[in-house]
Design a protein around this motif. Structure first.
Motif, mmCIF file in Angstrom:
data_model
loop_
_atom_site.group_PDB
_atom_site.id
_atom_site.type_symbol
_atom_site.label_atom_id
_atom_site.label_comp_id
_atom_site.label_asym_id
_atom_site.label_seq_id
_atom_site.Cartn_x
_atom_site.Cartn_y
_atom_site.Cartn_z
ATOM 1 N N VAL A 109 0.845 -1.200 0.000
ATOM 2 C CA VAL A 109 0.000 0.000 0.000
ATOM 3 C C VAL A 109 0.881 1.251 0.000
ATOM 4 C CG1 VAL A 109 -1.766 1.288 1.242
ATOM 5 C CG2 VAL A 109 -1.885 -1.210 1.157
ATOM 6 N N ALA A 110 1.852 1.302 0.892
ATOM 7 C CA ALA A 110 2.764 2.453 0.953
ATOM 8 C C ALA A 110 3.577 2.566 -0.330
ATOM 9 C CB ALA A 110 3.685 2.328 2.162
ATOM 10 N N ALA A 111 4.028 1.423 -0.868
ATOM 11 C CA ALA A 111 4.806 1.438 -2.105
ATOM 12 C C ALA A 111 3.976 2.009 -3.252
ATOM 13 C CB ALA A 111 5.286 0.026 -2.439
ATOM 14 N N LEU A 112 2.688 1.669 -3.287
ATOM 15 C CA LEU A 112 1.813 2.201 -4.326
ATOM 16 C C LEU A 112 1.647 3.705 -4.168
ATOM 17 C CD1 LEU A 112 -0.161 1.938 -6.669
ATOM 18 C CD2 LEU A 112 -1.931 1.299 -5.022
ATOM 19 N N GLY A 113 1.500 4.166 -2.931
ATOM 20 C CA GLY A 113 1.393 5.605 -2.695
ATOM 21 C C GLY A 113 2.615 6.358 -3.189
ATOM 22 N N THR A 114 3.788 5.800 -2.932
ATOM 23 C CA THR A 114 5.031 6.423 -3.407
ATOM 24 C C THR A 114 5.094 6.432 -4.925
ATOM 25 O OG1 THR A 114 6.212 5.729 -1.407
ATOM 26 C CG2 THR A 114 7.547 6.253 -3.341
ATOM 27 N N TYR A 115 4.692 5.325 -5.541
ATOM 28 C CA TYR A 115 4.725 5.235 -6.999
ATOM 29 C C TYR A 115 3.804 6.282 -7.632
ATOM 30 C CZ TYR A 115 4.082 3.537 -11.735
ATOM 31 O OH TYR A 115 4.012 3.473 -13.111
ATOM 32 N N LEU A 116 2.587 6.392 -7.132
ATOM 33 C CA LEU A 116 1.643 7.356 -7.682
ATOM 34 C C LEU A 116 2.136 8.789 -7.485
ATOM 35 C CD1 LEU A 116 -1.732 5.749 -6.543
ATOM 36 C CD2 LEU A 116 -0.899 5.928 -8.891
ATOM 37 N N THR A 117 2.705 9.059 -6.318
ATOM 38 C CA THR A 117 3.214 10.407 -6.039
ATOM 39 C C THR A 117 4.364 10.757 -6.973
ATOM 40 O OG1 THR A 117 2.549 10.197 -3.716
ATOM 41 C CG2 THR A 117 4.164 11.898 -4.251
ATOM 42 N N ASP A 118 5.295 9.829 -7.155
ATOM 43 C CA ASP A 118 6.437 10.074 -8.042
ATOM 44 C C ASP A 118 5.999 10.276 -9.492
ATOM 45 O OD1 ASP A 118 8.079 9.826 -5.860
ATOM 46 O OD2 ASP A 118 8.753 7.792 -6.329
ATOM 47 N N ALA A 119 4.874 9.646 -9.861
ATOM 48 C CA ALA A 119 4.373 9.774 -11.236
ATOM 49 C C ALA A 119 3.549 11.045 -11.428
ATOM 50 C CB ALA A 119 3.538 8.557 -11.606
ATOM 51 N N GLY A 120 3.346 11.808 -10.349
ATOM 52 C CA GLY A 120 2.585 13.055 -10.453
ATOM 53 C C GLY A 120 1.119 12.918 -10.128
#
Length: 398
Positions: free
Chosen positions: A155-166
């Motif tokens: 869940v946290a990894a997905l949040g980081t991925y989405l944030t990094d992608a804008g």
């Protein structure tokens, strides 16, 4: 019942046997052996039936199951075993007469029911067994996605991925242990998902929001989507080439002289049923192709490091071939041995390669096209046209 299959796959929810139909409960009560994950087995009452905990990696469990072939066995799966589940994996190993399945409620149906989302308009993804980058082609404001996740940490990894992608502003609903006594729902925006603690089984619902780059649907994406050392089929030529390749569902492409992998990647982005193999002689470029494919959500691209035609000899025959580099008479001769109906598209930029395509066209037919493109560039205070190298493109169906 001599005709009863020896294997029964049962979709079990977090509510355990209470959520099963009578036929499923009857099979469980009469089973000689029950196989499943520890979490699934813990949901069943202990009635003395032999239990086998499914090992990691998953393939080891398949091997254990095959050793029981012919002996009445139940395999427990999550929810609907045939929606990103274990059912399809097991069914491929067996004859249709050997197995039967009882499906439970899928996590996607349960999540949609909690949220009030129309499931037919919601993208459903199984991110429990694929990289988070599989999301990349689908990231656009307004898209609704329900996705299964590997575990709570994902869940946290997905949040980081989405944030990094804008897309850190994406509203998210995390749903744990749906339909069971531990069910819990948490709402947050993507950038804040790392602040919580979540437990398996878990899925997440996303309403994509943000100002990150959105991948176009049309072939011929901008060159900056691909990492490249300059060896890339440029955007307008790539668009024309993909049009000539004319992808059809379930086809397999050979991308010979992969370079950055842009042709094979765009081929795969066209439809999820397509497959592709990129053949590239340089090790550094082969690595770059893999990286580009993974980052753009098409990790199913196969990359073969080697020089054509030698590297082609043991590959599964393609439906379509693109030659973007390494064109030679030896390669043309090999491609002529491919099955009748195979489509071939080859691009040439040098005089020598163009001469080879001209001769081959005269002999085998097809179509021969010359592509010349110029772009406006500054000339002092004014502008003028700068021509790119012309491309000769040959297309044929054997």
């Amino acid at each position: 019942m001599a005709d009863t299959p020896w294997l029964t796959v049962i979709g079990l929810g977090e509510d355990g046997p209470d959520g099963l139909c009578k036929a499923s409960r009857d099979v469980l009560e009469s089973a000689e052996c029950i196989m499943g994950a520890a979490r699934h087995l813990s949901l069943l009452p202990d009635v003395g039936t032999e239990r086998i905990e499914w090992p990691v990696p998953y393939s080891d469990g398949v091997d254990l199951l095959m050793k029981r072939r012919g002996k009445p066995t139940v395999v427990l799966a999550s929810g609907d075993p045939f929606w990103f589940g274990a059912g399809s994996v097991l069914a491929k190993q067996l004859d249709r007469s050997e197995w039967r399945a009882f499906s439970g409620q899928s996590v996607f149906s349960l999540a949609a029911a909690r949220l009030g989302w129309p499931l037919e308009k919601t993208l459903c993804l199984g991110l429990h067994a694929t990289p988070l980058t599989a999301l990349r082609p689908h990231l656009t404001t307004g898209r609704r996605i329900i996705a299964t996740l590997r575990d709570g940490d994902a869940v946290a990894a997905l949040g980081t991925y989405l944030t990094d992608a804008g897309f850190g502003d994406t509203p998210c609903t995390v749903l744990e242990a749906l339909n069971g006594p531990r069910e819990q729902t948490t709402e947050a925006v993507a950038r804040d998902l790392g602040n919580g603690s979540f437990a398996h089984p878990v899925c997440i619902a996303l309403e994509i929001k943000g100002d990150g780059a959105v991948m176009p649907l049309a072939s011929g994406r901008a060159d900056d989507w691909f990492d490249s050392d300059g060896q890339i089929t440029k955007q307008p030529i790539r668009a024309l080439t993909l049009s000539a390749l004319a992808p059809r569902p379930f086809e397999h492409l050979w991308d010979i002289g992969g370079g950055s992998g842009s042709i094979g990647i765009e081929w795969l982005l066209t439809d999820p049923t397509l497959n592709a193999t990129a053949i590239e002689p340089r090790a550094d470029r082969a690595v770059r192709i893999r990286d580009n494919a993974d980052r753009l959500g098409v990790g199913r691209l196969t990359v073969v490091e080697g020089k054509a035609p030698d590297a082609l000899r043991d590959l599964t025959p393609p439906d379509v071939v693109f030659v973007g580099g390494g064109l030679s008479q030896e390669l043309i001769t090999f491609l002529e041995t491919l099955p009748k109906g195979t489509r071939i598209v080859a691009n040439a930029v040098t005089l020598e390669s163009e001469a080879l395509l001209t001769q081959t066209h005269a002999r085998l037919g097809g179509s021969l096209m010359r592509i010349e493109i110029a772009n406006a560039v500054p000339i002092g205070p004014k502008r003028g046209w700068r021509a790119s190298y012309p491309i000769t493109q040959w297309s044929v169906q054997l």
